[in-house]
Design a protein around this motif. Structure first.
Motif, short mmCIF file in Angstrom:
data_model
loop_
_atom_site.label_atom_id
_atom_site.label_comp_id
_atom_site.label_asym_id
_atom_site.label_seq_id
_atom_site.Cartn_x
_atom_site.Cartn_y
_atom_site.Cartn_z
N ILE A 200 -14.23 -1.70 -12.20
CA ILE A 200 -13.93 -0.07 -11.80
C ILE A 200 -14.76 0.55 -13.17
O ILE A 200 -14.61 0.04 -14.40
CB ILE A 200 -12.52 0.16 -11.75
N VAL A 201 -15.30 1.61 -12.90
CA VAL A 201 -15.71 2.57 -14.02
C VAL A 201 -15.06 3.88 -13.87
O VAL A 201 -14.61 4.42 -12.89
CB VAL A 201 -17.05 2.65 -14.10
N ALA A 221 -16.56 4.75 -19.10
CA ALA A 221 -15.59 3.70 -19.82
C ALA A 221 -15.50 2.72 -18.75
O ALA A 221 -15.55 2.87 -17.58
CB ALA A 221 -14.23 4.19 -20.08
N TYR A 222 -15.75 1.38 -19.34
CA TYR A 222 -15.74 0.09 -18.49
C TYR A 222 -15.60 -1.05 -19.25
O TYR A 222 -15.79 -0.99 -20.59
CB TYR A 222 -16.93 0.12 -17.67
N CYS A 223 -15.06 -2.30 -18.53
CA CYS A 223 -14.92 -3.60 -19.04
C CYS A 223 -16.05 -4.37 -18.57
O CYS A 223 -16.33 -4.56 -17.36
CB CYS A 223 -13.74 -4.17 -18.89
N PHE A 284 -16.67 -2.80 -28.01
CA PHE A 284 -15.75 -3.32 -28.74
C PHE A 284 -14.62 -4.27 -28.23
O PHE A 284 -14.55 -4.49 -26.99
CB PHE A 284 -14.78 -2.02 -29.52
N ASP A 285 -13.70 -4.62 -28.96
CA ASP A 285 -12.58 -5.67 -28.43
C ASP A 285 -11.72 -4.82 -27.78
O ASP A 285 -11.15 -3.85 -28.15
CB ASP A 285 -11.88 -6.30 -29.77
N PRO A 286 -11.41 -5.15 -26.39
CA PRO A 286 -10.45 -4.49 -25.78
C PRO A 286 -9.18 -4.33 -26.19
O PRO A 286 -8.43 -3.46 -26.11
CB PRO A 286 -10.70 -5.21 -24.19
N ASP A 287 -8.78 -5.04 -27.12
CA ASP A 287 -7.43 -5.18 -27.63
C ASP A 287 -7.14 -3.74 -28.50
O ASP A 287 -6.11 -3.24 -28.73
CB ASP A 287 -6.98 -6.20 -28.86
N HIS A 288 -8.52 -3.05 -29.02
CA HIS A 288 -8.17 -1.95 -29.73
C HIS A 288 -7.65 -0.78 -28.76
O HIS A 288 -7.21 0.25 -29.15
CB HIS A 288 -9.60 -1.39 -30.01
N MET A 289 -7.89 -0.95 -27.38
CA MET A 289 -7.86 0.09 -26.53
C MET A 289 -6.57 -0.34 -25.46
O MET A 289 -6.38 0.21 -24.51
CB MET A 289 -8.94 0.50 -25.75
N ARG A 323 -5.19 8.73 -18.65
CA ARG A 323 -4.97 7.58 -19.12
C ARG A 323 -4.68 6.25 -18.09
O ARG A 323 -5.09 5.12 -18.29
CB ARG A 323 -3.41 7.62 -19.88
N ARG A 324 -4.47 6.58 -16.96
CA ARG A 324 -4.25 5.75 -15.74
C ARG A 324 -5.85 5.23 -15.54
O ARG A 324 -6.13 4.13 -15.27
CB ARG A 324 -3.60 6.41 -14.59
N MET A 325 -6.77 6.29 -15.08
CA MET A 325 -7.92 6.02 -14.99
C MET A 325 -8.62 5.06 -16.06
O MET A 325 -9.34 4.02 -15.80
CB MET A 325 -8.82 7.27 -15.02
N LEU A 326 -8.41 5.21 -17.22
CA LEU A 326 -9.02 4.35 -18.42
C LEU A 326 -8.32 3.10 -18.34
O LEU A 326 -9.16 1.96 -18.37
CB LEU A 326 -8.84 5.01 -19.90
N ARG A 327 -7.16 3.02 -18.25
CA ARG A 327 -6.54 1.62 -17.92
C ARG A 327 -7.09 0.80 -16.97
O ARG A 327 -7.26 -0.50 -16.95
CB ARG A 327 -5.04 1.63 -18.00
#
Length: 340
Positions: A200-201, A221-223, A284-289, A323-327
């Protein structure tokens, strides 16, 4: 009602000044935003065409305007030309190292309304308006209709056409109330999400127009590949190979304390140029977000030299839905390789 009142108020056909406005340019510093296209003097039926020709070789995105008035129809043509060229307007004249106060009277106000993203007045400027028919030989309803339609087209309130004391300078409150002066705030819209491959983006698009040194038009934003990513998309081929990248966010604090800032300096990034856009991907490391749902304001920035395009950035106050979208984007990762 406005049209009938305007028609009733037409008592005199005003003479048009014989002299014409001078059109030029000035830069108050070595930067694009400090440069102005200048118009100084009465507006004639030829001013719009003369201005359009001059603007092709002039620097800056703002028209510095001072005028005692002139031909109303010519001023409307000038205003439309200014709007078509995507320029802002400011009442003032060149004075020392910065714009000084100027004047904008009667027909000048039509030209001033052509400013799109910003219409400003240098402090101390004097702005007045007295009705003049657009068609001197026909001071009837047609002039009122055309003037009213134009003012609405430019995003202002035509009620100012009915000022009870046209000799009285307009106050800043009056200018703002009628939408004569205004500034379009730089802003990005709500995040939206969509599936992409097996992930998901989330993306937020710019609401106002970009500028030569502020070209970012979308934040995505994406992973992917076990990393979180922000992708800045800019209009035009301008991006540099290197710069200073960072992600900052603020979380609300209780008990009236100032929001807490977290800044992540990004060393892992890449840039590339497409057919019509430039791209900057920050990784970046996803832990940051991880605590996305606590973020009140998000800022993603990539700083380059001005010759390469300047600072590109997106800043947005996040809603609960953002915030829900980013998560979702940082949780449902794209597993397959992504290429630009």
């Amino acid at each position: 009602m406005i049209l009938r009142s305007i028609c009733a108020a037409i008592l005199t056909v005003f003479a048009i000044p014989a002299t014409a406005a001078e059109i030029g340019g000035v830069c108050f510093a070595n930067a694009w935003e400090s440069c102005y296209i200048t118009i100084d003097g009465p507006i004639t039926p030829d001013t719009a065409a003369e201005f359009e020709a001059a603007a092709k070789t002039a620097d800056g995105g703002t028209v510095l305007l001072t005028s005692s008035g002139g031909d109303p129809a010519g001023a409307i043509a000038l205003g439309r030309t200014i709007r078509q060229l995507g320029l802002s307007t400011q009442i003032g004249r060149t004075e020392g190292g910065e714009p000084g106060p100027g004047e904008c009277r009667d027909a000048c106000l039509y030209a001033f309304l052509g400013g799109g993203e910003a219409r400003l007045a240098a402090e101390g400027s004097e702005i007045t308006f007295q009705w003049q028919p657009l068609v001197p030989d026909d001071p009837g309803p047609s002039s009122a209709v055309m003037a009213t339609a134009y003012v609405i087209e430019m995003g202002a309130d035509p009620a100012f056409l009915l000022r009870d004391d046209p000799s009285r300078p307009m106050s800043s409150e009056e200018l703002g109330r009628h939408g004569i002066t205004h500034v379009v705030e730089r802003a990005f819209g709500p995040f939206t999400i969509e599936p992409y491959r097996d992930g998901i983006v989330a993306a937020s698009k710019r609401l106002d127009d970009p500028h030569p040194y502020d070209r970012a038009i979308q934040l995505t934003a994406y992973c992917r590949d076990e990393k979180a990513h922000f992708l800045l998309t800019g209009v035009g081929a301008f991006v540099a190979d290197s710069g200073d990248a960072s992600v900052s966010y603020w979380t609300d604090k209780a008990d009236g304390q100032s929001p807490a800032e977290t800044k992540i300096e990004i060393a892992d990034y890449r840039t590339w140029i497409g057919d019509k856009n430039s791209f900057i991907e920050l990784s970046f490391d996803p832990d940051h977000m991880r605590d996305v749902e606590d973020i009140a304001t998000l800022d993603v920035t990539f700083r380059m030299a001005r010759v390469s395009g300047g600072t590109q950035w997106v800043r947005r106050d996040l809603t609960a839905m953002d915030r829900r979208m980013l998560r979702a984007a940082f949780t449902h990762c794209i597993r397959s390789p992504a290429t630009p």
